[in-house]
Design a protein around this motif. Structure first.
Motif, PDB file in Angstrom:
ATOM      1  N   LYS A 130       2.540  -9.216  -1.018  1.00 44.48           N
ATOM      2  CA  LYS A 130       3.272  -8.371  -1.953  1.00 44.48           C
ATOM      3  C   LYS A 130       3.243  -6.911  -1.497  1.00 44.48           C
ATOM      4  O   LYS A 130       4.254  -6.202  -1.558  1.00 44.48           O
ATOM      5  CB  LYS A 130       2.644  -8.515  -3.339  1.00 44.48           C
ATOM      6  CG  LYS A 130       3.466  -7.908  -4.437  1.00 44.48           C
ATOM      7  CD  LYS A 130       2.825  -8.155  -5.775  1.00 44.48           C
ATOM      8  CE  LYS A 130       1.568  -7.332  -5.919  1.00 44.48           C
ATOM      9  NZ  LYS A 130       0.871  -7.585  -7.185  1.00 44.48           N
ATOM     10  N   PHE A 131       2.082  -6.498  -1.061  1.00 45.85           N
ATOM     11  CA  PHE A 131       1.916  -5.109  -0.621  1.00 45.85           C
ATOM     12  C   PHE A 131       2.912  -4.757   0.477  1.00 45.85           C
ATOM     13  O   PHE A 131       3.601  -3.730   0.409  1.00 45.85           O
ATOM     14  CB  PHE A 131       0.468  -4.916  -0.155  1.00 45.85           C
ATOM     15  CG  PHE A 131       0.211  -3.612   0.564  1.00 45.85           C
ATOM     16  CD1 PHE A 131       0.430  -2.409  -0.075  1.00 45.85           C
ATOM     17  CD2 PHE A 131      -0.248  -3.598   1.873  1.00 45.85           C
ATOM     18  CE1 PHE A 131       0.190  -1.210   0.579  1.00 45.85           C
ATOM     19  CE2 PHE A 131      -0.481  -2.410   2.532  1.00 45.85           C
ATOM     20  CZ  PHE A 131      -0.259  -1.212   1.882  1.00 45.85           C
ATOM     21  N   VAL A 132       2.994  -5.620   1.455  1.00 42.80           N
ATOM     22  CA  VAL A 132       3.900  -5.329   2.573  1.00 42.80           C
ATOM     23  C   VAL A 132       5.339  -5.241   2.090  1.00 42.80           C
ATOM     24  O   VAL A 132       6.082  -4.330   2.475  1.00 42.80           O
ATOM     25  CB  VAL A 132       3.772  -6.417   3.659  1.00 42.80           C
ATOM     26  CG1 VAL A 132       4.788  -6.186   4.740  1.00 42.80           C
ATOM     27  CG2 VAL A 132       2.390  -6.427   4.225  1.00 42.80           C
ATOM     28  N   LEU A 135       7.287  -5.588  -8.318  1.00 45.83           N
ATOM     29  CA  LEU A 135       6.063  -5.273  -9.049  1.00 45.83           C
ATOM     30  C   LEU A 135       6.090  -5.881 -10.454  1.00 45.83           C
ATOM     31  O   LEU A 135       5.099  -6.444 -10.918  1.00 45.83           O
ATOM     32  CB  LEU A 135       5.884  -3.755  -9.132  1.00 45.83           C
ATOM     33  CG  LEU A 135       5.509  -3.121  -7.786  1.00 45.83           C
ATOM     34  CD1 LEU A 135       5.525  -1.607  -7.879  1.00 45.83           C
ATOM     35  CD2 LEU A 135       4.137  -3.596  -7.345  1.00 45.83           C
ATOM     36  N   TRP A 177      14.360   1.311  -4.217  1.00 52.98           N
ATOM     37  CA  TRP A 177      13.409   1.404  -5.334  1.00 52.98           C
ATOM     38  C   TRP A 177      13.522   0.223  -6.264  1.00 52.98           C
ATOM     39  O   TRP A 177      12.524  -0.280  -6.764  1.00 52.98           O
ATOM     40  CB  TRP A 177      13.659   2.701  -6.121  1.00 52.98           C
ATOM     41  CG  TRP A 177      13.313   3.892  -5.327  1.00 52.98           C
ATOM     42  CD1 TRP A 177      13.943   4.365  -4.219  1.00 52.98           C
ATOM     43  CD2 TRP A 177      12.204   4.772  -5.545  1.00 52.98           C
ATOM     44  NE1 TRP A 177      13.307   5.479  -3.744  1.00 52.98           N
ATOM     45  CE2 TRP A 177      12.239   5.754  -4.551  1.00 52.98           C
ATOM     46  CE3 TRP A 177      11.196   4.811  -6.520  1.00 52.98           C
ATOM     47  CZ2 TRP A 177      11.309   6.769  -4.468  1.00 52.98           C
ATOM     48  CZ3 TRP A 177      10.266   5.832  -6.451  1.00 52.98           C
ATOM     49  CH2 TRP A 177      10.323   6.798  -5.429  1.00 52.98           C
ATOM     50  N   VAL A 202       6.473  -4.579  -0.948  1.00 54.19           N
ATOM     51  CA  VAL A 202       6.700  -3.388  -1.764  1.00 54.19           C
ATOM     52  C   VAL A 202       6.777  -2.159  -0.864  1.00 54.19           C
ATOM     53  O   VAL A 202       7.651  -1.299  -1.013  1.00 54.19           O
ATOM     54  CB  VAL A 202       5.575  -3.235  -2.811  1.00 54.19           C
ATOM     55  CG1 VAL A 202       5.683  -1.891  -3.501  1.00 54.19           C
ATOM     56  CG2 VAL A 202       5.657  -4.341  -3.838  1.00 54.19           C
ATOM     57  N   ARG A 203       5.870  -2.122   0.085  1.00 55.84           N
ATOM     58  CA  ARG A 203       5.875  -0.963   0.973  1.00 55.84           C
ATOM     59  C   ARG A 203       7.167  -0.910   1.778  1.00 55.84           C
ATOM     60  O   ARG A 203       7.771   0.159   1.945  1.00 55.84           O
ATOM     61  CB  ARG A 203       4.661  -1.042   1.921  1.00 55.84           C
ATOM     62  CG  ARG A 203       4.484   0.221   2.711  1.00 55.84           C
ATOM     63  CD  ARG A 203       3.185   0.198   3.477  1.00 55.84           C
ATOM     64  NE  ARG A 203       3.301   0.997   4.680  1.00 55.84           N
ATOM     65  CZ  ARG A 203       2.371   1.068   5.612  1.00 55.84           C
ATOM     66  NH1 ARG A 203       1.249   0.382   5.477  1.00 55.84           N
ATOM     67  NH2 ARG A 203       2.541   1.805   6.669  1.00 55.84           N
ATOM     68  N   LEU A 258       9.910   0.342  -0.443  1.00 54.43           N
ATOM     69  CA  LEU A 258       9.830   1.776  -0.685  1.00 54.43           C
ATOM     70  C   LEU A 258      10.196   2.551   0.575  1.00 54.43           C
ATOM     71  O   LEU A 258      10.896   3.565   0.512  1.00 54.43           O
ATOM     72  CB  LEU A 258       8.423   2.147  -1.161  1.00 54.43           C
ATOM     73  CG  LEU A 258       8.060   1.621  -2.554  1.00 54.43           C
ATOM     74  CD1 LEU A 258       6.631   1.941  -2.893  1.00 54.43           C
ATOM     75  CD2 LEU A 258       8.992   2.214  -3.610  1.00 54.43           C
ATOM     76  N   ASP A 259       9.731   2.052   1.722  1.00 55.19           N
ATOM     77  CA  ASP A 259      10.083   2.706   2.981  1.00 55.19           C
ATOM     78  C   ASP A 259      11.586   2.758   3.172  1.00 55.19           C
ATOM     79  O   ASP A 259      12.141   3.738   3.663  1.00 55.19           O
ATOM     80  CB  ASP A 259       9.451   1.957   4.164  1.00 55.19           C
ATOM     81  CG  ASP A 259       7.981   2.313   4.320  1.00 55.19           C
ATOM     82  OD1 ASP A 259       7.525   3.203   3.568  1.00 55.19           O
ATOM     83  OD2 ASP A 259       7.296   1.702   5.151  1.00 55.19           O
ATOM     84  N   VAL A 312      20.609 -10.999  -4.637  1.00 54.73           N
ATOM     85  CA  VAL A 312      20.229 -12.373  -4.954  1.00 54.73           C
ATOM     86  C   VAL A 312      18.701 -12.480  -5.051  1.00 54.73           C
ATOM     87  O   VAL A 312      18.155 -13.097  -5.968  1.00 54.73           O
ATOM     88  CB  VAL A 312      20.778 -13.328  -3.875  1.00 54.73           C
ATOM     89  CG1 VAL A 312      20.141 -14.687  -3.981  1.00 54.73           C
ATOM     90  CG2 VAL A 312      22.284 -13.439  -4.001  1.00 54.73           C
TER      91      VAL A 312
END
Lengths: 502, 137, 907
Positions: free
Chosen positions: A396-398, A416, A409, A400-401, A404-405, A282
């Motif tokens: 956003k960084f957190v 992004l 994906w 995305v990280r 990925l962690d 969602v």
């Protein structure tokens, strides 16, 4: 904690706006008095919020049992780091909004009970943030809902009324679902207390039937939070209201839904599971559909409205990933987004007043005419698009990280891609409203006289955006600590029920 | 009894949604009322119908089979709230008829998707006097 | 290093005001900031050239392992010197170039802002800090490209650059995150090749990082933004789009080469993309006639060559890379500035209109000559050394190297041709036809190109200085191990020298045959038509069309479609919830005996609702709604909920009155449901599904017995704890009074909102408005006493509510109905007069009383709403009663407020 909790301070997030609303009501026809009361009330609310942030950070979860009846018989009022931060940010946004509303404007909504209704709405918003009871949450939702009905239609006119009709009936349906869900949660679990529910879930004693009611409740929250596919009401209505009203809505209302989602999901399902998987899909759909919808718009507030939808997706993504880092990201995003989104509506409103329209083709020339406004726009716009070192970047960084962690994906990619589309939308507004020459010539741009309060409100929020960005360290520490609290429901259960949970 | 109540609520809510989907705003408003009724029944059903007497106690003690008071309290307030919202919806309906001259839902709501109107130019004469007046009540 | 950055940032912040105060001279002052940075870097040369590094670190976001850490090694120093050195000259140049521009101050600010970002980028040791600066350069570039903002071409170019580099930036972010995760380190200096290259994520990291670098450094197919960026003022092109920003991509490639360059994929990718870029750039360069665009495309070529060189990963190749960076920045910066000067002085940059400028602009001409020689790679210029090493580096590679050497020879030859075009065509030969009379430019405008061009010459001649101080340490930073560096102008007859000779002859040939070549090229017009720009526009258009289609799905403006979707989605998710709960586990669920009265209520309710759904007549609608409500009330009564039933009856009465008052003003309803039978069926399905889901959720929830002791606890504690026998009321005003507080606020707000919408009280003065609804005198006779009785009853209900059916809500509703009767019978003015108090004030007082009753508890250090009781003469009086009075007044005020407004507008 050995000392008694600060009962007054805990209930102050509701009492301050309630008292302000009552005083505004009794002050009646004295606009100056009403305005001062309103600004003062909002400032006091912000102060209360900051005091709660301080206390919650120092002392852990604060609880006050309303009417003096212990949970689960009475209603618990619970303030943890997340709710304290939400109250503080609510106070700040409320202050900015009522100050903004002092600026000169020709909209018929100006005056007309605005301040009274804003504070009424705030009671609901703050109540939703501090309550620890499911039915009580419904009541505060109802308060903020009816406040929002009154505000959105303020000023009248055909178009505004048409938007109100959509807003009214879709939200009524959502709130009725919530009422049903709250009633059935009691019917299945025998308690309305969130900590009590969490305890049942942690101990595995929750009756299976309660899950159906809770899912229904999550659906109701999702409608409020404007998630895919039930976000339709938001872009159909936010753009018709008076500017400060839509700014307040844009900043706060969907976030109450998101807050409620975070609260319930973290309490009841701390471990990732089926609910999280659904939320993940969602969230991704919400991010993408919202941002694509925004790309198609040609009016400032419509673009911004679709972006609300898109960005709610980010927050829910953090919730869906369910790792401490992702939750910290969701909390950070929540705080950052409230400030930034309200500010963009503010600035869009000023830009519209100066250029005489909020349709992008009919705007222009502001870059040369009012460089300060351009600067003010650039800050939240870039922040929203996640450009460092502004607040949105960290959010956003957190996320995305965290995606990925967690090896998700797809979510990282969607986050992004959404970012680049957000940048596209923001540069669209920038190019059209600011860089481009005004289609009717520079002389068509109106005087900014009387816009002082509006500019100050926007500047204040922009300053907060920068501060959150540059000083991301302490804010992120707080968000992480809040996330740690969220991912361990035992703390909440212990604080409310006074027993070990699980 | 619970099953009957649940089915009744289900039927009522179906009718309510059907009304919400009507093309006339009047029926949409009624739909909200009907759904509200259905949900009140449902919430009470959540409390079960085990009781044989109303939830009143006396100095003598608690009656053996009093009905569950909590859903009753919840529903009582829900009724009043529902009524307040209903009147608001009625006011919207009335205003819609006055402004739009129609109560056909889609013809009303599609107006919200019209382009944003131009903003009125700022009033030059006495900029503060009329606009600063707090609304009449 | 932070200090250097801070200095430039401060200069940026003060640039607009300084520029306003000092006019053109502000540039001199502002140039001091980068100059200071340059000087500081120079002082660090001894440390760095002897293999040392300068470190600086500040905590930033410790929770995410992000620090503001800087590290000055050979590579950073090389770039740092270029950024600050050329930056200084550019600031001075811009002051003259844009001296009459009204936004010069803003321009300075952007330029310095970019400088700070670029410097931060090359100095950053932290992965995320680097990204922060990386994105900032994109933003500043956007602002600078769109500086001529009223020009649509500039705006488009700026957006294109932002989207391409921004999009690449996002890939880079993902790549850096993976890199940091894989290596478990967020500093470049602590990354290790073993940790990165062996990691399972390496392919993903590679792709993402390369995407970021390629977009930033304008590699094919992302090259198209760079020539378009030439819409920026010339100082910007000189600085950002040739000397510094576009090199950020190759900088990062170089930076990561030691830890990522070990795989075959890295080298091959870089060489293939680099070669393609170099060729495309060179070919496109020759098609241009605008001097600036020629330079732009040659920049693309050079960027491609640089990428290739990193890909070689040979000692010669890396040396060539470093030298070439230096050489190119120097001569390209000089050429751009000179072209700007020509434009400034003559009013044109069109090759066809230029010629013979050396007579008018000797100094600029000299600078261009020197730079062009370096550009062409002729000895003894620095560019020559760069070219020699390039060949040496590629030839070392074997078969792949030979192919790329051919590419290199061809592109270098074309570069030479371009250099010839620029110098020979503009400065020598016949005098061109100029829009303006040409003249030599002011000192700051020729100083920049001259300094850079001489720099290129000197570095070439005294190449051992460059080697010792600069190139050696930079190469060591790029290489995957120690490298022996030795620069020379003449190394004997090597394959490289032969390649050089070949290049020069080819270049001269191409220059001589340039017209024929261009004619030949125009024949392939179909190829030129599928330019990247066209594809870009199409892509963007497609995206917008797609977005429009998505938006239309949700922006239909149809309430019914919105509701249908909402109802459908809710039903589906609710059914999923039922499935999650394991379905209706116990069937039949635990049930209590069937009550016939309750069942009758159910039937009445369904009949009423069904009638409302089917009928058109307004009176019938009102009646049907009322029947539905009454059925529900009967049901409530039958299941032993008297308070709820009374409330329902009161509300139902008011509902019918309000509904009738509004509906009689509306036209008759035309059609029931939808005309379209397909839509009708859809709506039917949606409704039935929703009803089924509703029932399913309900039955699932109550499948088991009701757990918990809350109901019993309330019953047991109502009297001892709450001093009331009516448990429902005690819950409302004591146990869960907090809910009630919110609920009366809802009622209050709804009434204010509804009243606002129903119109103004001013209409009251309209004589017609005062008329009562019922004309009958007979009827009116009975009304006043009835209303009085109702008021008394309401107060009684309020009072006894704590122990018997009644309470604030019910009392308030009854009192309100008394006023309804009065208003209907005698008109609103009379009713208002009898009420005495203005309804909103009543609401305010009610809310204040309720909230105030709650405060009593707080006084005693108890939680909000804690009850306090006193018993004067055995009569239990407590704060909950006060609270209930507040409820009473709020409900009364709200109902009356709405009703008065409705009636006033009605008549």
């Amino acid at each position: 904690m050995s000392t008694a909790p600060p009962h007054l301070l805990l209930v102050a997030p509701l009492l301050v706006p309630l008292a302000t609303a009552i005083l505004c009501l009794l002050a009646g026809n004295r606009p100056r008095l009403v305005q001062s009361l309103s600004v003062g009330g909002a400032a006091l609310l912000a102060a209360v919020g900051l005091a709660l942030v301080h206390l919650a950070d120092r002392d852990g979860i604060l609880v006050s049992q309303m009417s003096g009846w212990a949970a689960p018989y009475g209603i618990s009022l619970v303030v943890d780091r997340l709710s304290a931060a939400m109250v503080a940010i609510t106070g700040i946004i409320a202050g900015a909004t009522v100050i903004y509303a002092l600026a000169h404007d020709t909209d018929p909504a100006r005056g007309k009970d605005f301040h009274l209704l804003v504070h009424g709405l705030l009671v609901g918003v703050c109540g939703a943030f501090v309550t620890g009871d499911v039915f009580n949450l419904y009541v505060w939702f109802e308060v903020l809902l009816v406040g929002s009905f009154a505000l959105i239609v303020l000023g009248g006119g055909k178009r505004r009324l048409a938007g109100t009709v959509v807003y009214l009936f879709l939200n009524l349906l959502a709130t009725l679902l919530f009422l049903l869900a709250a009633g059935l949660v009691y019917g299945a679990a025998g308690t309305l207390n969130m900590a009590g529910l969490a305890q049942q879930f942690a101990a595995g004693t929750a009756p299976p039937g309660v899950q159906a009611a809770l899912v229904l409740m999550l659906v109701a929250f999702s409608i409020k939070a404007a998630l895919f596919p039930v976000f339709g009401w938001l872009p159909a209505s936010y753009h018709v209201a008076w500017t400060p009203v839509s700014a307040l809505f844009a900043g706060l209302l969907t976030k109450v839904g998101v807050y409620a989602l975070i609260r319930m999901v973290t309490l009841l399902w701390p471990e990732a599971g089926l609910i999280h998987d659904v939320l993940l899909w969602v969230a991704c759909a919400t991010m993408l559909i919202g941002v694509l919808g925004a790309a198609a718009q040609t009016e400032v507030r419509r673009i911004l409205s679709f972006h609300i939808v898109s960005q709610v997706g980010y927050m829910v993504l953090g919730l869906a990933l369910a790792t401490p880092l992702a939750l910290a990201g969701a909390v950070f995003y929540l705080i950052h987004h409230i400030v930034v989104k309200a500010n963009l509506f503010f600035i869009g409103g000023i830009a519209a007043r100066l250029t005489g329209s909020e349709r992008l083709p009919a705007m222009g020339g502001l870059y040369a005419h009012s460089p300060w406004l351009a600067l003010l726009f650039a800050i939240p716009a870039l922040s929203l698009a996640g450009i460092p070192p502004l607040s949105g970047f960290w959010a956003k960084f957190v996320l995305v990280r965290a995606s990925l962690d967690a090896g998700v994906w797809m979510a990282a990619a969607v986050a992004l891609v959404t970012g680049i589309f957000t940048l596209l939308s923001m540069s669209k507004i920038w190019n059209e409203a600011f860089l481009k020459a005004h289609p009717a010539g520079a002389a068509a741009i109106r005087s900014s006289r009387g816009q002082g309060p509006a500019m100050w409100a926007a500047a204040g929020l922009a300053a907060i955006t920068i501060m959150i960005g540059i000083g991301a360290g302490p804010v992120m520490d707080y968000a992480s600590a809040a996330a740690a609290q969220l991912s361990d429901p035992r703390q909440y259960i212990r604080a409310v029920l006074g027993v070990e949970g699980g | 009894m619970e099953i009957i109540a649940a089915i009744t609520a289900g039927i009522l809510v179906s009718i309510g949604v059907w009304l919400l989907l009507d093309r006339n705003l009047v029926r949409v408003v009624l739909g909200v009322v009907v759904i509200g009724n259905a949900i009140n029944i449902a919430v009470l059903t959540g409390g079960r119908f085990n009781g044989t007497t109303a939830p009143f106690t006396s100095a003598a003690g608690v009656p053996e089979l009093a009905s569950n008071p909590l859903p009753q309290a919840l529903v009582l307030t829900a009724i009043v709230i529902g009524f307040a919202l209903f009147v608001f919806a009625l006011a919207v309906l009335k205003r819609t008829w006055e402004l739009h001259g129609t109560t056909a839902t889609d013809r009303v709501t599609e107006v919200a998707e019209d382009d944003a109107p131009d903003l009125a130019p700022p009033a030059l004469a006495t900029p503060s006097a009329p606009a600063d007046r707090e609304g009449r009540r | 290093m932070l200090l250097t950055l801070a200095f430039i940032v401060v200069a940026m912040l003060f640039a607009p005001s300084l520029s306003r105060a000092l006019d053109a001279r502000a540039g001199w002052l502002l140039a001091l900031a980068p100059l200071a940075g340059f000087v500081w870097m120079l002082t660090q040369l001894p440390v760095v050239s002897s293999g040392g590094v300068v470190l600086e670190s500040y905590a930033w976001v410790p929770a995410l392992d992000v620090a503001l850490s800087f590290r000055l090694d050979g590579l950073s120093l090389l770039f740092g010197l270029l950024v600050t050195g050329i930056g200084t000259l550019i600031v001075l140049y811009a002051g003259s170039y844009l001296s009459d521009h009204h936004h010069l101050g803003r321009f300075y600010a952007y330029l310095l802002g970019f400088m700070a970002a670029m410097l931060g980028l090359v100095l950053a040791d932290d992965l995320i800090a680097l990204f922060v600066f990386w994105e900032l350069t994109s933003v500043m570039s956007f602002l600078l490209i769109s500086f001529q903002h009223e020009n649509a071409v500039s705006r488009r170019a700026a957006l294109q650059a932002l989207l391409i580099t921004g999009g690449g930036g996002l890939a880079l972010l993902a790549g850096l995150i993976l890199l940091g995760t894989a290596a478990d380190s967020w500093q470049f200096s602590t990354l290790t090749a073993e940790a990165v290259e062996g990691h399972v994520l390496y392919p993903a990291i590679l792709v993402l990082v390369l995407l970021g670098c390629f977009t930033k450094s304008a590699q094919v197919p992302f090259h198209l933004w760079l020539p378009n960026a030439m819409a920026a003022p010339t100082p910007v092109s000189a600085y950002l789009h040739s000397a510094t920003m576009v090199k950020a991509g190759v900088y990062l490639l170089a930076r990561l080469n030691p830890v990522m360059g070990g795989s075959a994929g890295w080298g091959t990718t870089l060489i293939v993309f680099g070669a393609a870029t170099a060729l495309v750039g060179a070919v496109l360069a020759l098609r241009q006639t605008d001097l600036k665009r020629i330079l732009a495309y040659t920049t693309v070529t050079v960027l491609g060559q640089l990428t290739m060189l990193i890909g070689t990963n040979t000692a010669y190749g890396l040396q060539a890379f470093v030298i070439y960076i230096l050489a190119h920045s120097l001569y390209k910066g000089a050429l751009f500035m000179a072209v700007g000067s020509i434009d400034h002085a003559t009013g044109t940059r069109e090759l066809t209109r230029l010629g013979g400028l050396i007579r008018f602009m000797p100094l600029t001409g000299a600078a261009v000559a020197l730079a062009a020689f370096s550009n062409a790679g002729l000895p003894p210029f620095f560019g020559f050394i760069a070219k020699e090493f390039k060949y040496a580096g590629l030839i070392e590679l074997g078969p792949l190297g030979w192919i790329t050497t051919v590419v290199m020879i061809v592109t270098n030859a074309l570069l030479l041709t371009a250099a010839g075009l620029i110098f020979i065509r503009s400065f020598l030969g016949r005098q061109g036809a100029y829009p303006r009379h040409p003249h030599e430019v002011s000192v700051f405008m020729w100083l920049g190109p001259m300094t850079l061009a001489i720099g290129g010459f000197l570095l070439g001649t005294f190449n051992n200085v460059a080697e010792v101080w600069l190139v050696n340490s930079a190469v060591q930073a790029v290489a995957r191990g120690p490298v022996d560096v030795h620069l020379y102008l003449w190394g004997g007859i090597t394959p490289a020298v032969i390649a050089s000779l070949l290049t020069i002859s080819l270049g001269i040939l191409a220059y001589v045959k340039r017209h024929a070549m261009r004619r030949w090229m125009t024949r392939w017009h179909t190829i030129w038509q599928i330019s990247g720009d066209l594809l870009w526009d199409r892509l963007l258009k497609r995206v917008f069309i797609f977005a429009g289609q998505i938006a239309d799905r949700f922006q239909h403006g149809s309430l019914r479609q919105h509701i249908a979707l909402l109802a459908l989605a809710s039903s589906v998710f609710a059914l999923l919830g039922v499935a999650l709960a394991g379905g209706i586990t116990a069937w039949p669920p635990v049930t209590s005996p069937i009550s016939w009265a309750a069942s009758a209520g159910c039937i009445l309710a369904i009949t009423g609702a069904g009638a409302a759904a089917a009928m058109r007549d307004r009176i019938a609608l009102v009646t049907a709604t009322g029947a539905c409500g009454l059925g529900v009330a009967l049901f409530f009564l039958a299941i032993n909920a008297p308070d709820v039933a009374i409330t329902q009856i009161m509300v139902e009465t008011l509902t019918v009155i309000f509904l009738a008052l509004v509906l009689r003003k509306l036209p008759p309803l035309q059609v029931v449901g939808s005309r379209n039978s397909k839509r009708r069926r859809l709506h039917m399905v949606v409704s039935v599904l929703f009803g089924l889901a509703f029932t399913a959720v309900l039955l699932t929830s109550i499948a088991g017995p009701l757990p918990g002791d809350i109901a019993a606890w309330y019953l047991a504690n109502s009297l001892p704890g709450g001093h009331g026998a009516n448990v429902v009321n005690v819950i409302l005003v004591d146990f869960r009074a907090f809910d009630t507080l919110g609920e009366i606020l809802v009622v209050a707000l709804a009434s204010i909102a509804a009243a606002n919408m129903l119109g103004g009280r001013s209409a009251r003065k309209d004589g017609n408005n005062g008329n009562p609804e019922f004309g009958s005198v007979l009827l009116r006779q009975g009304i006043k006493p009835l209303a009085g009785v109702l008021i008394l009853v309401s107060v009684a209900l309020l009072w006894r509510g704590h122990n018997l059916p009644g309470g604030g809500f019910i009392g308030g509703l009854v009192a309100a109905s008394a006023l309804v009767i009065l208003a209907l019978g005698y008109g609103v003015p009379t009713a208002r007069k009898l009420l005495r108090i203005h309804p909103p004030r009543l609401i305010g007082v009610g809310l204040a009383l309720a909230a105030g009753a709650g405060l009593i508890g707080l006084l005693g250090q108890q939680p909000f709403l804690s009850s306090a009781w006193i018993a004067p003469g055995g009569l239990a009086l407590g704060s909950p009663l006060l609270f209930d009075v507040g409820v009473f007044l709020t409900v009364l005020g709200s109902m009356v407020h709405m009703l008065f407004r409705l009636l006033e507008k009605e008549a």
